[in-house]
Scaffold this active site. Structure first.
Site, PDB file in Angstrom:
ATOM      1  N   GLY A  66       0.814  -1.209   0.000  1.00  0.00           N
ATOM      2  CA  GLY A  66       0.000   0.000   0.000  1.00  0.00           C
ATOM      3  C   GLY A  66       0.843   1.252   0.000  1.00  0.00           C
ATOM      4  N   THR A 105      -2.903  -2.320  -5.563  1.00  0.00           N
ATOM      5  CA  THR A 105      -3.919  -3.346  -5.810  1.00  0.00           C
ATOM      6  C   THR A 105      -4.297  -3.454  -7.276  1.00  0.00           C
ATOM      7  OG1 THR A 105      -4.812  -2.910  -3.611  1.00  0.00           O
ATOM      8  CG2 THR A 105      -6.201  -4.158  -5.114  1.00  0.00           C
ATOM      9  N   ASN A 144       1.490  -2.155   5.358  1.00  0.00           N
ATOM     10  CA  ASN A 144       0.712  -0.933   5.527  1.00  0.00           C
ATOM     11  C   ASN A 144      -0.673  -1.014   4.889  1.00  0.00           C
ATOM     12  OD1 ASN A 144       0.267   2.128   5.770  1.00  0.00           O
ATOM     13  ND2 ASN A 144       0.255   1.816   3.551  1.00  0.00           N
ATOM     14  N   TYR A 197     -13.293  -4.051  11.592  1.00  0.00           N
ATOM     15  CA  TYR A 197     -11.979  -3.411  11.483  1.00  0.00           C
ATOM     16  C   TYR A 197     -11.168  -3.617  12.759  1.00  0.00           C
ATOM     17  CZ  TYR A 197      -8.578   0.173  10.126  1.00  0.00           C
ATOM     18  OH  TYR A 197      -7.427   0.855   9.784  1.00  0.00           O
ATOM     19  N   THR A 244      -9.746  -7.105  13.046  1.00  0.00           N
ATOM     20  CA  THR A 244      -8.553  -7.351  12.216  1.00  0.00           C
ATOM     21  C   THR A 244      -7.321  -6.670  12.801  1.00  0.00           C
ATOM     22  OG1 THR A 244      -8.922  -5.437  10.718  1.00  0.00           O
ATOM     23  CG2 THR A 244      -9.968  -7.532  10.125  1.00  0.00           C
TER      24      THR A 244
END
Length: 252
Positions: free
Chosen positions: A19, A44, A93, A158, A161
């Protein structure tokens, strides 16, 4: 990069940052470039990565495509990474978020966030730590969030994770310490990125800023500075920590 005789020189170090094409990831990449490192950055979208490689004029930077929600893309990427042979620093990241109350989430939401936020870092840590063990050196930083320490409504997936990555970090730190590999995670608070500015009104940003003791959002470079330190030889003893960098927000 030097201040008062203290320098961070990563010349000869190979750094993989996921990222790394925008926001905090781009700021991290810029700091590592300034320190002399050779960078592999991920994105991506294949078309975007192709364009970045075509426009790139820096020999020390290259871009690779990977989508951890796609098993085939993940497998191809991991093969390419393994073929590099030497990666000194890994910064996980890349991440995604979907805000919804738990009763309104779906299994697709759960799988999407876990594929990118958990499975991606897990796979990279697993494979790259093999290279680091072979070379007897490594630095790994997993980017978590303030939501790895606190939470709020709508953040169930979120937060799950990010707590998982903080836990992975601690275990890897214990497993890899004897191989001269230090593993930490960094949890940014509210940060002024392009996405933040695009998805929040001026009034919303002002309201959130007033909730932070320092009374402002972080600049991406401030997050990058902490990660640069953790990945440098100035850090020779800190491992297994989830460092929250939030202007004091989680203490209020």
């Amino acid at each position: 990069m030097s201040t008062s005789g203290v320098s961070i020189d990563l010349t000869g170090k190979v750094v993989l940052i996921t990222g790394g094409t925008r926001g905090i990831g781009k700021a991290i990449a810029n700091r590592f470039i300034e320190a002399g490192a050779t960078l592999i950055l991920t994105g991506t979208k294949a078309a975007e990565v192709d364009k970045l490689n075509q426009e790139n004029k820096m020999e020390e930077v290259s871009y690779l495509q990977v989508d951890f929600s796609d098993p085939e893309s993940s497998a191809v990427f991991l093969d390419k990474v393994a073929s590099v042979g030497k990666i000194d620093v890994l910064v996980n990241n890349a991440g995604v978020n979907r805000v919804a109350y738990n009763t309104e989430t779906t299994l697709d939401d759960f799988n999407f966030l876990n594929d990118i936020n958990v499975k991606g870092p897990y796979l990279l840590c697993r494979e790259i730590s093999k290279l680091m063990k072979h070379n007897g050196y490594g630095r790994i930083v997993n980017v978590t969030s303030i939501w790895s320490a606190i939470t709020r409504p709508g953040r169930s997936l979120y937060t799950t994770t990010k707590y998982a990555i903080a836990g992975l970090t601690k275990t890897l730190a214990v497993e890899l310490a004897e191989h001269n590999i230090l593993v930490n995670s960094v949890g940014p608070g509210f940060t002024e990125t392009e996405l933040t500015l695009a998805t929040n009104t001026t009034e919303e940003i002002e309201r959130l800023s007033n909730m932070v003791p320092i009374k402002r959002f972080a600049q991406p470079v401030e997050i990058a500075n902490l990660i640069l330190f953790l990945c440098s030889d100035l850090n020779s003893y800190m491992t297994g920590q989830n460092l929250i960098i939030d202007g004091g927000y989680t203490n209020v």
